[in-house]
Design a protein around this motif. Sequence first.
Motif, PDB file in Angstrom:
ATOM      1  N   GLY A 108       2.014  -3.693  -6.288  1.00  0.00           N
ATOM      2  CA  GLY A 108       3.359  -4.238  -6.159  1.00  0.00           C
ATOM      3  C   GLY A 108       3.407  -5.743  -5.965  1.00  0.00           C
ATOM      4  N   THR A 109       2.260  -6.404  -6.005  1.00  0.00           N
ATOM      5  CA  THR A 109       2.195  -7.859  -5.882  1.00  0.00           C
ATOM      6  C   THR A 109       0.917  -8.322  -6.568  1.00  0.00           C
ATOM      7  OG1 THR A 109       2.416  -9.705  -4.341  1.00  0.00           O
ATOM      8  CG2 THR A 109       0.954  -7.914  -3.678  1.00  0.00           C
ATOM      9  N   SER A 110       0.763  -9.605  -6.700  1.00  0.00           N
ATOM     10  CA  SER A 110      -0.430 -10.166  -7.318  1.00  0.00           C
ATOM     11  C   SER A 110      -1.399 -10.637  -6.235  1.00  0.00           C
ATOM     12  CB  SER A 110      -0.046 -11.337  -8.228  1.00  0.00           C
ATOM     13  OG  SER A 110      -1.202 -11.884  -8.814  1.00  0.00           O
ATOM     14  N   LEU A 114     -14.477   9.661  -6.896  1.00  0.00           N
ATOM     15  CA  LEU A 114     -13.600   9.036  -7.889  1.00  0.00           C
ATOM     16  C   LEU A 114     -12.381   8.457  -7.189  1.00  0.00           C
ATOM     17  CD1 LEU A 114     -13.680  11.983 -10.454  1.00  0.00           C
ATOM     18  CD2 LEU A 114     -15.070   9.913 -10.510  1.00  0.00           C
ATOM     19  N   HIS A 115     -12.076   7.207  -7.520  1.00  0.00           N
ATOM     20  CA  HIS A 115     -10.893   6.536  -6.974  1.00  0.00           C
ATOM     21  C   HIS A 115      -9.967   6.196  -8.129  1.00  0.00           C
ATOM     22  CE1 HIS A 115      -8.320   3.867  -4.662  1.00  0.00           C
ATOM     23  NE2 HIS A 115      -8.459   2.985  -5.619  1.00  0.00           N
ATOM     24  N   ASP A 116      -8.773   6.776  -8.118  1.00  0.00           N
ATOM     25  CA  ASP A 116      -7.772   6.454  -9.135  1.00  0.00           C
ATOM     26  C   ASP A 116      -7.061   5.172  -8.733  1.00  0.00           C
ATOM     27  OD1 ASP A 116      -8.307   8.794 -10.597  1.00  0.00           O
ATOM     28  OD2 ASP A 116      -6.990   9.948  -9.285  1.00  0.00           O
ATOM     29  N   THR A 164      -2.945  -6.797 -10.010  1.00  0.00           N
ATOM     30  CA  THR A 164      -1.719  -6.222  -9.459  1.00  0.00           C
ATOM     31  C   THR A 164      -1.904  -4.743  -9.132  1.00  0.00           C
ATOM     32  OG1 THR A 164      -0.883  -5.759 -11.675  1.00  0.00           O
ATOM     33  CG2 THR A 164      -0.209  -7.849 -10.649  1.00  0.00           C
ATOM     34  N   GLU A 165      -3.115  -4.233  -9.393  1.00  0.00           N
ATOM     35  CA  GLU A 165      -3.422  -2.844  -9.093  1.00  0.00           C
ATOM     36  C   GLU A 165      -4.910  -2.694  -8.817  1.00  0.00           C
ATOM     37  OE1 GLU A 165      -2.047  -0.899 -12.607  1.00  0.00           O
ATOM     38  OE2 GLU A 165      -3.836  -1.405 -13.742  1.00  0.00           O
ATOM     39  N   PHE A 172       0.814  -1.214   0.000  1.00  0.00           N
ATOM     40  CA  PHE A 172       0.000   0.000   0.000  1.00  0.00           C
ATOM     41  C   PHE A 172       0.851   1.268   0.000  1.00  0.00           C
ATOM     42  CE2 PHE A 172      -2.679  -3.353   1.796  1.00  0.00           C
ATOM     43  CZ  PHE A 172      -3.746  -3.282   0.915  1.00  0.00           C
ATOM     44  N   SER A 173       2.047   1.190  -0.536  1.00  0.00           N
ATOM     45  CA  SER A 173       2.966   2.332  -0.529  1.00  0.00           C
ATOM     46  C   SER A 173       2.488   3.495  -1.393  1.00  0.00           C
ATOM     47  CB  SER A 173       4.369   1.897  -0.965  1.00  0.00           C
ATOM     48  OG  SER A 173       4.346   1.460  -2.303  1.00  0.00           O
TER      49      SER A 173
END
Length: 149
Positions: free
Chosen positions: A117-119, A110-112, A139-140, A78-79
């Motif tokens: 960083g992982t699956s 709105l959420h971008d 992954t996102e 969550f960086s």
Amino acid sequence: MKVLSFLALLILLSSVSIPVLAQEIEEDTDFMHFDRMVMRFDETDAYVTVTYELDTFARMYVLAFGTRHLESSFENIFSEYDEAEIEEIGYDSAAIALKNVSRSSDSYYLHDGRDLGTSIHSLQIIYPGGASKTLTDVTETPNIFYDRN
């Protein structure tokens, strides 16, 4: 005498392997498989529950020394979120609060999407009204919008 020798050997092996394992836990998440992530949105915030499995050595390490060494793994995932707060880490799940992850625009939030960083095997998005959407092998986080009830 044989028992004493065995115990000495066991202690020696433990003292060598535990620091190596601790270093691996801090640097990489290959020891952890992320099964499911549930992301529940509430106005501009999101609350996340992550379910995961640890490999055998990581599980032994966590059982012996606690879950605090897993915090860096979640901080890395969550960086890209400015205000991620780890609320709880268990042996197979974690709860994270993400503050101000959505912005208000007219009658919507709105959420971008952001890189994790992982699956994650399964990502379930729960909107404020209760509707949900499930994505697999992500992954996102996706770009989404939802009503300002």
